[in-house]
Every structure is written in structure tokens, then in C-alpha cells.
Design an enzyme around this catalytic site. Structure first.
Site, PDB file in Angstrom:
ATOM      1  N   ARG A  76       0.821  -1.218   0.000  1.00  0.00           N
ATOM      2  CA  ARG A  76       0.000   0.000   0.000  1.00  0.00           C
ATOM      3  C   ARG A  76       0.855   1.268   0.000  1.00  0.00           C
ATOM      4  O   ARG A  76       0.382   2.349   0.339  1.00  0.00           O
ATOM      5  CB  ARG A  76      -0.947  -0.012   1.203  1.00  0.00           C
ATOM      6  CG  ARG A  76      -1.890  -1.218   1.176  1.00  0.00           C
ATOM      7  CD  ARG A  76      -2.967  -1.158   2.242  1.00  0.00           C
ATOM      8  NE  ARG A  76      -3.733  -2.384   2.292  1.00  0.00           N
ATOM      9  CZ  ARG A  76      -4.734  -2.699   1.482  1.00  0.00           C
ATOM     10  NH1 ARG A  76      -5.088  -1.844   0.527  1.00  0.00           N
ATOM     11  NH2 ARG A  76      -5.386  -3.843   1.599  1.00  0.00           N
ATOM     12  N   HIS A  86       3.149 -10.898  -5.452  1.00  0.00           N
ATOM     13  CA  HIS A  86       2.028 -10.036  -5.849  1.00  0.00           C
ATOM     14  C   HIS A  86       2.479  -8.586  -5.803  1.00  0.00           C
ATOM     15  O   HIS A  86       3.039  -8.129  -4.813  1.00  0.00           O
ATOM     16  CB  HIS A  86       0.850 -10.251  -4.886  1.00  0.00           C
ATOM     17  CG  HIS A  86      -0.469  -9.772  -5.408  1.00  0.00           C
ATOM     18  ND1 HIS A  86      -0.685  -8.475  -5.844  1.00  0.00           N
ATOM     19  CD2 HIS A  86      -1.661 -10.410  -5.555  1.00  0.00           C
ATOM     20  CE1 HIS A  86      -1.941  -8.351  -6.232  1.00  0.00           C
ATOM     21  NE2 HIS A  86      -2.552  -9.504  -6.083  1.00  0.00           N
ATOM     22  N   TYR A  98      -0.949  -2.769  -4.556  1.00  0.00           N
ATOM     23  CA  TYR A  98      -2.321  -2.462  -4.951  1.00  0.00           C
ATOM     24  C   TYR A  98      -2.474  -1.097  -5.614  1.00  0.00           C
ATOM     25  O   TYR A  98      -3.491  -0.824  -6.248  1.00  0.00           O
ATOM     26  CB  TYR A  98      -3.232  -2.507  -3.728  1.00  0.00           C
ATOM     27  CG  TYR A  98      -3.380  -3.880  -3.107  1.00  0.00           C
ATOM     28  CD1 TYR A  98      -3.512  -5.021  -3.899  1.00  0.00           C
ATOM     29  CD2 TYR A  98      -3.401  -4.036  -1.721  1.00  0.00           C
ATOM     30  CE1 TYR A  98      -3.660  -6.267  -3.327  1.00  0.00           C
ATOM     31  CE2 TYR A  98      -3.547  -5.283  -1.142  1.00  0.00           C
ATOM     32  CZ  TYR A  98      -3.668  -6.398  -1.945  1.00  0.00           C
ATOM     33  OH  TYR A  98      -3.811  -7.632  -1.369  1.00  0.00           O
ATOM     34  N   HIS A 142      -2.470  -6.489 -10.698  1.00  0.00           N
ATOM     35  CA  HIS A 142      -3.790  -6.052 -11.145  1.00  0.00           C
ATOM     36  C   HIS A 142      -3.577  -5.041 -12.266  1.00  0.00           C
ATOM     37  O   HIS A 142      -2.838  -4.068 -12.094  1.00  0.00           O
ATOM     38  CB  HIS A 142      -4.559  -5.390 -10.001  1.00  0.00           C
ATOM     39  CG  HIS A 142      -4.855  -6.316  -8.873  1.00  0.00           C
ATOM     40  ND1 HIS A 142      -5.386  -5.877  -7.676  1.00  0.00           N
ATOM     41  CD2 HIS A 142      -4.705  -7.652  -8.736  1.00  0.00           C
ATOM     42  CE1 HIS A 142      -5.547  -6.906  -6.856  1.00  0.00           C
ATOM     43  NE2 HIS A 142      -5.131  -7.987  -7.488  1.00  0.00           N
ATOM     44  N   GLU A 172      -3.810 -10.717 -13.418  1.00  0.00           N
ATOM     45  CA  GLU A 172      -4.889 -11.322 -12.622  1.00  0.00           C
ATOM     46  C   GLU A 172      -6.248 -10.853 -13.131  1.00  0.00           C
ATOM     47  O   GLU A 172      -6.424  -9.667 -13.445  1.00  0.00           O
ATOM     48  CB  GLU A 172      -4.729 -10.939 -11.150  1.00  0.00           C
ATOM     49  CG  GLU A 172      -5.754 -11.600 -10.242  1.00  0.00           C
ATOM     50  CD  GLU A 172      -5.518 -11.301  -8.772  1.00  0.00           C
ATOM     51  OE1 GLU A 172      -6.458 -11.497  -7.970  1.00  0.00           O
ATOM     52  OE2 GLU A 172      -4.404 -10.864  -8.419  1.00  0.00           O
ATOM     53  N   ASP A 189      -8.435 -15.829 -10.230  1.00  0.00           N
ATOM     54  CA  ASP A 189      -8.908 -15.804  -8.851  1.00  0.00           C
ATOM     55  C   ASP A 189     -10.337 -16.346  -8.834  1.00  0.00           C
ATOM     56  O   ASP A 189     -11.196 -15.855  -9.569  1.00  0.00           O
ATOM     57  CB  ASP A 189      -8.866 -14.359  -8.332  1.00  0.00           C
ATOM     58  CG  ASP A 189      -9.263 -14.225  -6.873  1.00  0.00           C
ATOM     59  OD1 ASP A 189     -10.408 -14.604  -6.531  1.00  0.00           O
ATOM     60  OD2 ASP A 189      -8.451 -13.729  -6.080  1.00  0.00           O
ATOM     61  N   HIS A 234     -12.960 -13.686  -7.862  1.00  0.00           N
ATOM     62  CA  HIS A 234     -13.117 -12.690  -8.922  1.00  0.00           C
ATOM     63  C   HIS A 234     -13.887 -13.278 -10.106  1.00  0.00           C
ATOM     64  O   HIS A 234     -14.727 -12.603 -10.702  1.00  0.00           O
ATOM     65  CB  HIS A 234     -11.754 -12.207  -9.407  1.00  0.00           C
ATOM     66  CG  HIS A 234     -10.947 -11.501  -8.367  1.00  0.00           C
ATOM     67  ND1 HIS A 234      -9.648 -11.083  -8.582  1.00  0.00           N
ATOM     68  CD2 HIS A 234     -11.250 -11.137  -7.096  1.00  0.00           C
ATOM     69  CE1 HIS A 234      -9.188 -10.492  -7.494  1.00  0.00           C
ATOM     70  NE2 HIS A 234     -10.138 -10.529  -6.571  1.00  0.00           N
ATOM     71  N   HIS A 255      -5.617 -18.019  -7.564  1.00  0.00           N
ATOM     72  CA  HIS A 255      -5.891 -17.553  -6.209  1.00  0.00           C
ATOM     73  C   HIS A 255      -7.178 -18.236  -5.761  1.00  0.00           C
ATOM     74  O   HIS A 255      -8.199 -18.165  -6.466  1.00  0.00           O
ATOM     75  CB  HIS A 255      -6.073 -16.039  -6.170  1.00  0.00           C
ATOM     76  CG  HIS A 255      -4.791 -15.282  -6.324  1.00  0.00           C
ATOM     77  ND1 HIS A 255      -4.752 -13.923  -6.572  1.00  0.00           N
ATOM     78  CD2 HIS A 255      -3.501 -15.684  -6.242  1.00  0.00           C
ATOM     79  CE1 HIS A 255      -3.494 -13.535  -6.653  1.00  0.00           C
ATOM     80  NE2 HIS A 255      -2.719 -14.588  -6.453  1.00  0.00           N
ATOM     81  N   ASP A 307     -15.414  -7.319  -4.957  1.00  0.00           N
ATOM     82  CA  ASP A 307     -14.252  -8.125  -4.582  1.00  0.00           C
ATOM     83  C   ASP A 307     -14.252  -8.302  -3.059  1.00  0.00           C
ATOM     84  O   ASP A 307     -13.751  -7.451  -2.333  1.00  0.00           O
ATOM     85  CB  ASP A 307     -12.973  -7.418  -5.049  1.00  0.00           C
ATOM     86  CG  ASP A 307     -11.715  -8.243  -4.809  1.00  0.00           C
ATOM     87  OD1 ASP A 307     -11.828  -9.341  -4.234  1.00  0.00           O
ATOM     88  OD2 ASP A 307     -10.624  -7.780  -5.184  1.00  0.00           O
ATOM     89  N   HIS A 310     -13.442 -11.429  -0.376  1.00  0.00           N
ATOM     90  CA  HIS A 310     -12.990 -12.804  -0.187  1.00  0.00           C
ATOM     91  C   HIS A 310     -13.550 -13.418   1.097  1.00  0.00           C
ATOM     92  O   HIS A 310     -13.749 -12.724   2.095  1.00  0.00           O
ATOM     93  CB  HIS A 310     -11.464 -12.853  -0.130  1.00  0.00           C
ATOM     94  CG  HIS A 310     -10.799 -12.444  -1.401  1.00  0.00           C
ATOM     95  ND1 HIS A 310      -9.453 -12.632  -1.632  1.00  0.00           N
ATOM     96  CD2 HIS A 310     -11.281 -11.853  -2.537  1.00  0.00           C
ATOM     97  CE1 HIS A 310      -9.142 -12.180  -2.833  1.00  0.00           C
ATOM     98  NE2 HIS A 310     -10.235 -11.692  -3.396  1.00  0.00           N
ATOM     99  N   GLU A 349      -5.921 -16.631  -0.618  1.00  0.00           N
ATOM    100  CA  GLU A 349      -6.034 -15.244  -0.175  1.00  0.00           C
ATOM    101  C   GLU A 349      -7.269 -15.102   0.721  1.00  0.00           C
ATOM    102  O   GLU A 349      -7.953 -14.083   0.708  1.00  0.00           O
ATOM    103  CB  GLU A 349      -6.124 -14.303  -1.374  1.00  0.00           C
ATOM    104  CG  GLU A 349      -4.840 -14.199  -2.155  1.00  0.00           C
ATOM    105  CD  GLU A 349      -4.902 -13.153  -3.243  1.00  0.00           C
ATOM    106  OE1 GLU A 349      -3.849 -12.626  -3.591  1.00  0.00           O
ATOM    107  OE2 GLU A 349      -6.008 -12.867  -3.749  1.00  0.00           O
TER     108      GLU A 349
END
Length: 280
Positions: free
Chosen positions: A37, A69, A72, A109, A145, A179, A182, A216, A229, A231, A261
Site C-alpha cells: 500500500r 504479488h 495495490y 492487477h 490477474e 482468482d 473474482h 488464487h 471483490d 474474499h 487469499e
């Protein structure tokens, strides 16, 4: 071999990633290569890199078992030139971190067009960005992804992923990560075996199974075709458990990272064992 493990923390040093995965009984894992982040981070010290490589060897992991990964904040579809340049700088930094650690993939992403340009224009922008990033690095595959499709995010339909790949010059260094949450959120009903197999057939015809580099594994807190989104732990959401049985019985998904995840890290070891039991 099925390569299963969660997205583990690098807190306290990047060498803790394989150590944390091994403690859970994982046969593979996902990780960030810096704070996900933040735009920037201090470069690795040479000692940190050597410690990571030594820990990987000690715990019996290779690069093939790891799916790093990217952060973000990266948005390669952003039409704003200044914001896009910031994303490119961050992506290049993460690719170079993977190179330093001896890791051969970086999942990312693709980003959102922010409803300021068309999806077609955005796909072209992402492809050109991938070309620029690959030209300045070596040995690392950029793994696209898929997305649930909220907020103008690209990749909720396989045709957009294909359009990005078609614009990449060196397709040996581009791949895809699917994913489960997703996919379900984007409107592919994978709750049953038939639905899952039809979805994978569509993916194969549109993108090609040869591009698949990992999965994922997540259940969904939100209902089918939500374009959100959210999870959930395996079997505890609207997606259900059958799709994971299908994955673990399908040899096409062997020898690639299957990264959990899911939100409850207290049951990660249990989820790993559950998936391994499904694989027999």
C-alpha cells in the site's frame, strides 16, 4: 505435485516469507516484495537478499512455488500521464526486487480505466506498459490477474485479458492468474463441476491454458455476478466448496502456485490440509 499455500507476511524481513509458509505446512506461497500500500520502499540490503535465498533453500522452496504479488496502487490503465508514470516506476521497482530475490513471476492487477477512456484503449495502454517494463528487466514473467469488474477494472472478461496479451511483444514473459472469487463475481458460475469446466473451456479458447501461471483460491462473501471483490474462507461463502474439489482433482493445476487469499489466517493450515486431502 499441487503447490498450495497462503499469501504470507514478509514482516520482519523478506526471509520470513518462506519461513512462515513452511510453518503452515505449505508447498508454495504468495508474498509481496514490499509494502503493498506504498509507492516506494527502501531497497533491499545485500544481506536480506542472501538471507532470503538461503531460507528458500533451507525450507525446500524454488521460484516455481512462489507467486509474488505487486502492490495495490499500481494502475497501468490510468490515462493520467503523471499517475501512470508513478505506477510504472513502482512496477519496475517490484520487478527488480523479484530479479534480486531470484523469483520468476510477478502477479499484478492491470488497473482501471476510471471510466475516462474505453476498455479497448485501456487494454492497449496496459499492453504498452507491459512492453516497457519487460524491456527494462529480465527473467520475470508479468502475470495478469482477472478481476470481478468493479470500478472500471479491466479483466473481468477473458476477452480483455486476451486483448492485453495480443499487444505484448514478448509473450513468453506474460501469463495469467485466475482468482476463483473474482471469476465468480464477474459472472462465471463456477459453483458446479459443469460450470467450472465450461468456464475453463471458455478461458482456454479465449486466452489459452498455456498462459495460466497460477490460481488464487478464495470463496466469496458476495453473491454471484456481484462485480464486487470480497474474499471469504473456503466453503464459508456463496461460492461453496465444489469448485475447489474440481481444481484439486484436475492435473492441469499441478505444479503451479495455488495461493490462498482467504481472510482468516488462523485457519490457513487447516485450509491447506483440506485442499491436500481433496487432491488425495
Amino acid at each position: 505435485m499441487y503447490v498450495i499455500g497462503p499469501h504470507v507476511s514478509i514482516g520482519g524481513g523478506v526471509a520470513n516469507a518462506p519461513k512462515n509458509a513452511r510453518a503452515l505446512g505449505a508447498t508454495g506461497f504468495g508474498m509481496f516484495v514490499k509494502n503493498q500500500r506504498q509507492w516506494t520502499a527502501a531497497p533491499y540490503a545485500a544481506a536480506d537478499v542472501e538471507e532470503f535465498k538461503a531460507q528458500m533453500a533451507a525450507d525446500g522452496y524454488t521460484a516455481a512455488q512462489v507467486m509474488p504479488h505487486a502492490g495495490y496502487l499500481i494502475n497501468l490503465a490510468n490515462p493520467d500521464e503523471e499517475a501512470h508514470a508513478k505506477s510504472m516506476g513502482s512496477l519496475l521497482d517490484e520487478l527488480r526486487r523479484c530479479m534480486a530475490l531470484g523469483l520468476d513471476k510477478l502477479n499484478f492487477h492491470r488497473g482501471s480505466h476510471l471510466r475516462l477512456i474505453s476498455p479497448q484503449e485501456a487494454c492497449g495502454r496496459v499492453a504498452r506498459s507491459i512492453n516497457a517494463a519487460l524491456a527494462e528487466t529480465s527473467g520475470v514473467t508479468l502475470v495478469i490477474e482477472n478481476t470481478a469488474g468493479s470500478g472500471g477494472n479491466l479483466g473481468s472478461v477473458f476477452e480483455e485479458i486476451r486483448a492485453i496479451i495480443d499487444g505484448v511483444d514478448d509473450r513468453r514473459r506474460v501469463g495469467v492468474c485466475l482468482d476463483t472469487m473474482h471469476t465468480f463475481g464477474a459472472g462465471f458460475d463456477i459453483r458446479t463441476r459443469d460450470g467450472f469446466l465450461k468456464t475453463m473451456e471458455h478461458f482456454d479458447k479465449t486466452v489459452g491454458m498455456g498462459y495460466l501461471r497460477g490460481l488464487h483460491l478464495n470463496d466469496s462473501k458476495v453473491e454471484f455476478n456481484s462485480h464486487k471483490d470480497r474474499h471469504e474462507s473456503l466453503g464459508a461463502g456463496f461460492l461453496g466448496i465444489e469448485v475447489f474439489r474440481c481444481i484439486m482433482a484436475d492435473a492441469r493445476f499441478e505444479n503451479m502456485p495455488l495461493v490462498l487469499e482467504t481472510p482468516n489466517e488462523e485457519i490457513w493450515a487447516q485450509e491447506i490440509r483440506q485442499l491436500m486431502e481433496m487432491a488425495g
